[in-house]
Design a protein around this motif. Structure first.
Motif, PDB file in Angstrom:
ATOM      1  N   PRO A  62     -15.545  14.118   3.439  1.00 24.74           N
ATOM      2  CA  PRO A  62     -14.099  14.163   3.728  1.00 24.74           C
ATOM      3  C   PRO A  62     -13.558  12.912   4.405  1.00 24.74           C
ATOM      4  O   PRO A  62     -12.347  12.768   4.550  1.00 24.74           O
ATOM      5  N   PHE A  63     -14.428  11.986   4.807  1.00 28.66           N
ATOM      6  CA  PHE A  63     -13.968  10.741   5.410  1.00 28.66           C
ATOM      7  C   PHE A  63     -13.301   9.828   4.392  1.00 28.66           C
ATOM      8  O   PHE A  63     -12.370   9.078   4.721  1.00 28.66           O
ATOM      9  N   PHE A  64     -13.731   9.885   3.128  1.00 30.01           N
ATOM     10  CA  PHE A  64     -13.311   8.877   2.150  1.00 30.01           C
ATOM     11  C   PHE A  64     -12.021   9.172   1.381  1.00 30.01           C
ATOM     12  O   PHE A  64     -11.276   8.228   1.065  1.00 30.01           O
ATOM     13  N   PRO A  65     -11.684  10.425   1.036  1.00 33.26           N
ATOM     14  CA  PRO A  65     -10.434  10.635   0.301  1.00 33.26           C
ATOM     15  C   PRO A  65      -9.186  10.065   0.966  1.00 33.26           C
ATOM     16  O   PRO A  65      -8.343   9.465   0.273  1.00 33.26           O
ATOM     17  N   PRO A  66      -8.999  10.180   2.302  1.00 35.74           N
ATOM     18  CA  PRO A  66      -7.810   9.561   2.896  1.00 35.74           C
ATOM     19  C   PRO A  66      -7.803   8.036   2.749  1.00 35.74           C
ATOM     20  O   PRO A  66      -6.728   7.426   2.639  1.00 35.74           O
ATOM     21  N   ILE A  67      -8.976   7.427   2.754  1.00 37.07           N
ATOM     22  CA  ILE A  67      -9.047   5.982   2.527  1.00 37.07           C
ATOM     23  C   ILE A  67      -8.560   5.649   1.128  1.00 37.07           C
ATOM     24  O   ILE A  67      -7.767   4.715   0.925  1.00 37.07           O
ATOM     25  N   VAL A  68      -9.037   6.421   0.146  1.00 35.00           N
ATOM     26  CA  VAL A  68      -8.619   6.181  -1.241  1.00 35.00           C
ATOM     27  C   VAL A  68      -7.113   6.396  -1.394  1.00 35.00           C
ATOM     28  O   VAL A  68      -6.425   5.634  -2.090  1.00 35.00           O
ATOM     29  N   ARG A  69      -6.587   7.406  -0.721  1.00 33.83           N
ATOM     30  CA  ARG A  69      -5.138   7.640  -0.780  1.00 33.83           C
ATOM     31  C   ARG A  69      -4.369   6.449  -0.221  1.00 33.83           C
ATOM     32  O   ARG A  69      -3.327   6.065  -0.739  1.00 33.83           O
ATOM     33  N   GLY A  70      -4.880   5.871   0.861  1.00 29.99           N
ATOM     34  CA  GLY A  70      -4.232   4.694   1.429  1.00 29.99           C
ATOM     35  C   GLY A  70      -4.252   3.523   0.473  1.00 29.99           C
ATOM     36  O   GLY A  70      -3.260   2.794   0.330  1.00 29.99           O
ATOM     37  N   ILE A  71      -5.393   3.328  -0.192  1.00 26.59           N
ATOM     38  CA  ILE A  71      -5.502   2.254  -1.176  1.00 26.59           C
ATOM     39  C   ILE A  71      -4.503   2.455  -2.301  1.00 26.59           C
ATOM     40  O   ILE A  71      -3.745   1.541  -2.678  1.00 26.59           O
ATOM     41  N   GLU A  72      -4.469   3.660  -2.852  1.00 25.90           N
ATOM     42  CA  GLU A  72      -3.564   3.932  -3.969  1.00 25.90           C
ATOM     43  C   GLU A  72      -2.100   3.834  -3.551  1.00 25.90           C
ATOM     44  O   GLU A  72      -1.254   3.390  -4.338  1.00 25.90           O
ATOM     45  N   ALA A  73      -1.795   4.233  -2.321  1.00 28.96           N
ATOM     46  CA  ALA A  73      -0.411   4.176  -1.847  1.00 28.96           C
ATOM     47  C   ALA A  73       0.116   2.746  -1.845  1.00 28.96           C
ATOM     48  O   ALA A  73       1.312   2.515  -2.061  1.00 28.96           O
ATOM     49  N   HIS A  74      -0.765   1.780  -1.592  1.00 32.91           N
ATOM     50  CA  HIS A  74      -0.318   0.384  -1.602  1.00 32.91           C
ATOM     51  C   HIS A  74      -0.392  -0.228  -2.998  1.00 32.91           C
ATOM     52  O   HIS A  74       0.442  -1.067  -3.356  1.00 32.91           O
ATOM     53  N   LEU A  75      -1.376   0.179  -3.793  1.00 35.56           N
ATOM     54  CA  LEU A  75      -1.535  -0.415  -5.117  1.00 35.56           C
ATOM     55  C   LEU A  75      -0.434  -0.003  -6.086  1.00 35.56           C
ATOM     56  O   LEU A  75       0.110  -0.831  -6.834  1.00 35.56           O
ATOM     57  N   GLN A  76      -0.091   1.274  -6.099  1.00 35.58           N
ATOM     58  CA  GLN A  76       0.796   1.794  -7.138  1.00 35.58           C
ATOM     59  C   GLN A  76       2.176   1.148  -7.167  1.00 35.58           C
ATOM     60  O   GLN A  76       2.663   0.806  -8.255  1.00 35.58           O
ATOM     61  N   PRO A  77       2.845   0.928  -6.033  1.00 35.75           N
ATOM     62  CA  PRO A  77       4.146   0.268  -6.102  1.00 35.75           C
ATOM     63  C   PRO A  77       4.080  -1.158  -6.654  1.00 35.75           C
ATOM     64  O   PRO A  77       5.100  -1.706  -7.071  1.00 35.75           O
ATOM     65  N   HIS A  78       2.885  -1.743  -6.644  1.00 38.23           N
ATOM     66  CA  HIS A  78       2.718  -3.093  -7.160  1.00 38.23           C
ATOM     67  C   HIS A  78       2.184  -3.102  -8.593  1.00 38.23           C
ATOM     68  O   HIS A  78       1.817  -4.153  -9.116  1.00 38.23           O
ATOM     69  N   GLY A  79       2.144  -1.932  -9.209  1.00 35.82           N
ATOM     70  CA  GLY A  79       1.731  -1.856 -10.600  1.00 35.82           C
ATOM     71  C   GLY A  79       0.240  -1.797 -10.832  1.00 35.82           C
ATOM     72  O   GLY A  79      -0.213  -1.878 -11.978  1.00 35.82           O
TER      73      GLY A  79
END
Length: 344
Positions: A82-99
């Motif tokens: 359970p430590f890693f999913p929030p990290i992945v969410r943070g990564i995706e939250a920044h990547l997606q607006p930039h395409g």
């Protein structure tokens, strides 16, 4: 009858018109690789216009124009932790607006799995990598560096390879945990560390020993678990509980999963927490406050770590030089029901 922008998919031309700029300027402002060519005020205006219109970049077309896959590889050791999913969410939250999109690879904590994951992602022509692999595999990371691949390390370092690292400030978290138990009257503490080939395990164990030395009359003992799991926590704690003559009254676990194993072993042996022994975990995973008793633990800003790693990688992909810097985000001790005054 002509559709309005709201009734059809917004285009870059629509964004440019709303922002009052040329379409080429709007395109550069929305592309992490070219954003530095546009003023910050213009970038802000274009981004707000894109959000207002619900603009979604045509990633395929952009990739064809720039010879980019518009994807980032993310390597993690265990998606079920359970430590890693929030990290992945943070990564995706920044990547997606930039395409950009994230491709996730799970290594199962093995070095061979890590090398296989890196190879698989590179075969898929990812533009860069965010690596939080479980093993301290310096050779494969060194190969990526020599090949010029843009990489950001997350939570766990790779030794001397000069890539940037984003992590929580583990040493300050361990220090806070030790100080908290010391103030509660505990004078013999146990740290259950993870495997020492994992950089976070080694760093937290070293921080525990240093913290214990900073308090008069405090004894610190380190026991190593063979994995970062509940089962490993049980196995490491049971021998300790079989002989309480050592006088240990407080336990600081390397991770929350190990801490859960400690609590499970204590329950099995009839040792009450926190009356007989206090327990502190590390990471503050989801539901930690719902454990019985609620787990005192060090909260690590996992989502913020993911966002910061993604920011650093996109900066590198846009042409910025990668600097071998270590960015430590602040952590917080969350005191809950699993800690109390030392038993005498």
């Amino acid at each position: 009858m002509t559709n309005t922008v709201e009734e059809r998919r917004a285009t870059i031309t629509d964004v440019a018109q709303l922002a009052g700029v040329h379409a080429g300027t709007a395109s550069r402002a929305l592309n992490a690789r070219t954003r530095g060519m546009v003023s910050a005020e213009t970038v802000d205006r274009v981004v707000r216009a894109a959000k207002q219109l619900g603009y979604v970049p045509n990633v395929l077309a952009r990739g064809l124009r720039t010879n980019s896959s518009m994807t980032v590889g993310v390597v993690i050791p265990d998606i079920t932790n359970p430590f890693f999913p929030p990290i992945v969410r943070g990564i995706e939250a920044h990547l997606q607006p930039h395409g950009y999109s994230a491709l996730i690879a799970n290594t199962d904590g093995f070095e061979a799995g890590g090398r296989g994951a890196l190879s698989s992602l590179m075969d898929r022509r990812v533009d860069g990598l965010i690596v939080a692999s479980g093993q301290r595999d310096e050779s494969s990371i060194a190969e990526l560096y020599e090949a010029g691949v843009k990489v950001v390390l997350l939570n766990r370092d790779a030794g001397p390879v000069p890539y940037p690292l984003v992590a929580g400030n583990d040493a300050s978290g361990i220090q806070a945990a030790v100080e908290s138990l010391y103030e509660l009257g505990h004078r013999h503490l146990l740290h259950i560390a993870g495997p020492m080939n994992i950089s976070t395990s080694a760093a937290r164990a070293a921080a525990f020993e240093a913290a214990c030395r900073s308090f008069d009359g405090l004894i610190g003992t380190v026991v190593t678990a063979d994995a970062l799991s509940i089962e490993a926590g049980v196995s490491a704690m049971l021998p300790v509980l079989s002989d309480l003559s050592h006088g240990i009254t407080g336990v600081i676990a390397c991770t929350d999963l190990i801490a859960v194993g400690v609590l499970r072993a204590m329950k099995q042996m009839g040792v009450d927490c926190p009356r007989d022994m206090s327990v502190i975990g590390f990471n503050d995973v989801q539901f930690a406050e719902d454990f019985c008793p609620p787990l005192s633990t060090v909260r690590v800003p996992t989502t913020a770590m993911g966002v910061r790693a993604a920011q650093l990688l996109l900066d590198a992909l846009s042409g910025a030089d990668q600097v071998a810097e270590t960015i430590l985000l602040p952590v917080t001790l969350m005191t809950r029901g699993s800690t109390g005054p030392a038993a005498h």
